[in-house]
Design a protein around this motif. Sequence first.
Motif, short mmCIF file in Angstrom:
data_model
loop_
_atom_site.label_atom_id
_atom_site.label_comp_id
_atom_site.label_asym_id
_atom_site.label_seq_id
_atom_site.Cartn_x
_atom_site.Cartn_y
_atom_site.Cartn_z
N LEU A 21 -3.97 38.37 14.87
CA LEU A 21 -4.02 39.71 15.46
C LEU A 21 -3.03 40.56 14.67
N TYR A 22 -3.57 41.56 13.98
CA TYR A 22 -2.74 42.44 13.15
C TYR A 22 -2.68 43.80 13.83
N VAL A 23 -1.51 44.09 14.38
CA VAL A 23 -1.35 45.31 15.18
C VAL A 23 -0.16 46.13 14.70
N SER A 24 -0.43 47.37 14.30
CA SER A 24 0.66 48.23 13.82
C SER A 24 0.33 49.68 14.11
N GLY A 25 1.10 50.59 13.52
CA GLY A 25 0.87 52.01 13.72
C GLY A 25 -0.37 52.51 13.02
N GLY A 26 -0.83 51.76 12.02
CA GLY A 26 -1.99 52.22 11.24
C GLY A 26 -3.18 51.29 11.32
N ASN A 27 -2.97 50.06 11.82
CA ASN A 27 -4.05 49.07 11.80
C ASN A 27 -4.13 48.28 13.10
N THR A 28 -5.34 47.96 13.51
CA THR A 28 -5.56 47.05 14.63
C THR A 28 -6.77 46.20 14.29
N GLN A 29 -6.54 44.92 13.97
CA GLN A 29 -7.64 44.05 13.54
C GLN A 29 -7.45 42.64 14.09
N VAL A 30 -8.57 42.02 14.44
CA VAL A 30 -8.57 40.58 14.75
C VAL A 30 -9.23 39.90 13.56
N ILE A 31 -8.50 38.98 12.93
CA ILE A 31 -8.90 38.46 11.62
C ILE A 31 -8.96 36.93 11.66
N ALA A 32 -9.93 36.35 10.97
CA ALA A 32 -9.92 34.90 10.76
C ALA A 32 -10.33 34.62 9.33
N TYR A 33 -9.79 33.55 8.78
CA TYR A 33 -10.09 33.19 7.39
C TYR A 33 -11.37 32.38 7.33
N VAL A 46 0.84 39.56 13.84
CA VAL A 46 1.61 40.23 12.78
C VAL A 46 1.49 41.75 12.93
N GLY A 47 2.31 42.48 12.17
CA GLY A 47 2.33 43.94 12.24
C GLY A 47 3.42 44.41 13.18
N GLY A 48 3.79 45.67 13.05
CA GLY A 48 4.93 46.22 13.78
C GLY A 48 4.85 46.06 15.29
N VAL A 49 3.65 46.22 15.87
CA VAL A 49 3.50 46.07 17.33
C VAL A 49 3.68 44.60 17.73
N GLY A 50 3.52 43.72 16.75
CA GLY A 50 3.61 42.28 17.00
C GLY A 50 4.97 41.80 17.44
N CYS A 51 6.02 42.61 17.24
CA CYS A 51 7.33 42.16 17.71
C CYS A 51 7.55 42.53 19.17
N ASN A 52 6.57 43.16 19.81
CA ASN A 52 6.68 43.48 21.23
C ASN A 52 6.61 42.18 22.04
#
Lengths: 99, 335
Positions: free
Chosen positions: B129-141, B260-266
């Motif tokens: 889960l990549y969450v930040s001020g510019g991006n919000t994505q659920v990602i898998a390899y 990951v991403g800035g919101v991820g430290c919440n």
Amino acid sequence: MGITSMATAIHPETGKLGFLLDVPFPSAREATIALRSLSPDREPRRGGINKHLSVSESTLSVRWSADEARILRVSVNSFLDHLSLIVETMDLFAPPVDL
Amino acid sequence: MTVVIGFEGSANKIGIGIIRDGEVLSNPRRTYITPPGQGFMPSDTARHHRAVILTVLKEALEQAGLKPADIDCVAYTKGPGMGAPLVTVALVARTVAQLWGKPLLGVNHCIGHIEMGRLITKANNPTVLYVSGGNTQVIAYLERRYRIFGETIDIAVGNCLDRFARVIKISNDPSPGYNIEQMAKKGTRYVQLPYTVKGMDVSFSGILSFIEEAAHKMLASGQCTAEDLCFSLQETVFAMLVETTERAMAHCGSQEVLIVGGVGCNLRLQEMMGVMCKERGAKLFATDERFCIDNGAMIAQAGWEMFRTGQVTELEDSWITQRYRTDEVEVTWRD
């Protein structure tokens, strides 16, 4: 760094605004580094402005051609910001001897 | 040993980090903080980055105890992000790469977050889960790509939080999201907000419009407190993110989640995700603000992986790009 020459002109037929800038560097190596650092990014706005960079010996020359003074001013201002950042970077981080 | 220096400045943080074979040698950073009620504009942010980038570079080298000659590759953020700040950082990266005679490497910012998260947490093959001020994505390899299973269809979750903070004039220092998180702890009343999950995707612009419209009226009439609004907004948007992440896990048969991403430290988001993981017998991985929030080391780490598989970026191909999707990058460093 000092800018040795600047020139502005209006093309007699197209009415386009022109602007020329010559920037001397200590050597051709620095001028080429600046050219290669500044060249990859294209102008953000499509149309309305054209910018051409070249190096001759140790001088970086930039030639602008634009439809409007406002767009020209924005482009020249941001170029000067970029140029001074590159020159500062060279002053602080160039290795003491050529690699 | 491979040493990579990474330059990041796609938004309001400017960071330069040095990585040597998985070890973070240095990772200094500066944040451009605007007054309450104001966001950060591209040209002001670029000016901030120009003013401090060379100081940060000096710090990165000094803290790592390295000379330019010790570095093998110069990585920088190619995109996505704001144009003017990206150019500023790329200019310095290109210039030092040439001065030091080192190869240059353009890195996708989102890939930087993922690889840094994997390095720090040792998560093997997580749903991200990549969450930040510019991006919000659920990602898998899957098969050499980080595939986007779900994403925002309008604004990023962090943008929704930041703009809510502006509406009720919450401080941007150290970040609006951090201050919302602290205030939310004192919230007691849940205010019903729109819940907008659309299949695998999420939407936050409607929630923002709703709360922008309602906030001042509700606060003036004493219906709820600013703390209640912070609490309600967090609970709503985080529940949406946990729901879509869980669905992606079910789809992939994954037993790991990495935030990951800035919101991820919440910590509230981490707590809610942790509850879901526990119910599924899965494991949650998250990092703290040093590595969650944009930083230089994450670009160095992704650059390290890329460089080790032989990738470099020629100077003439080193343009920055404001749009650069996570799944555009071929992942040459994973099986």
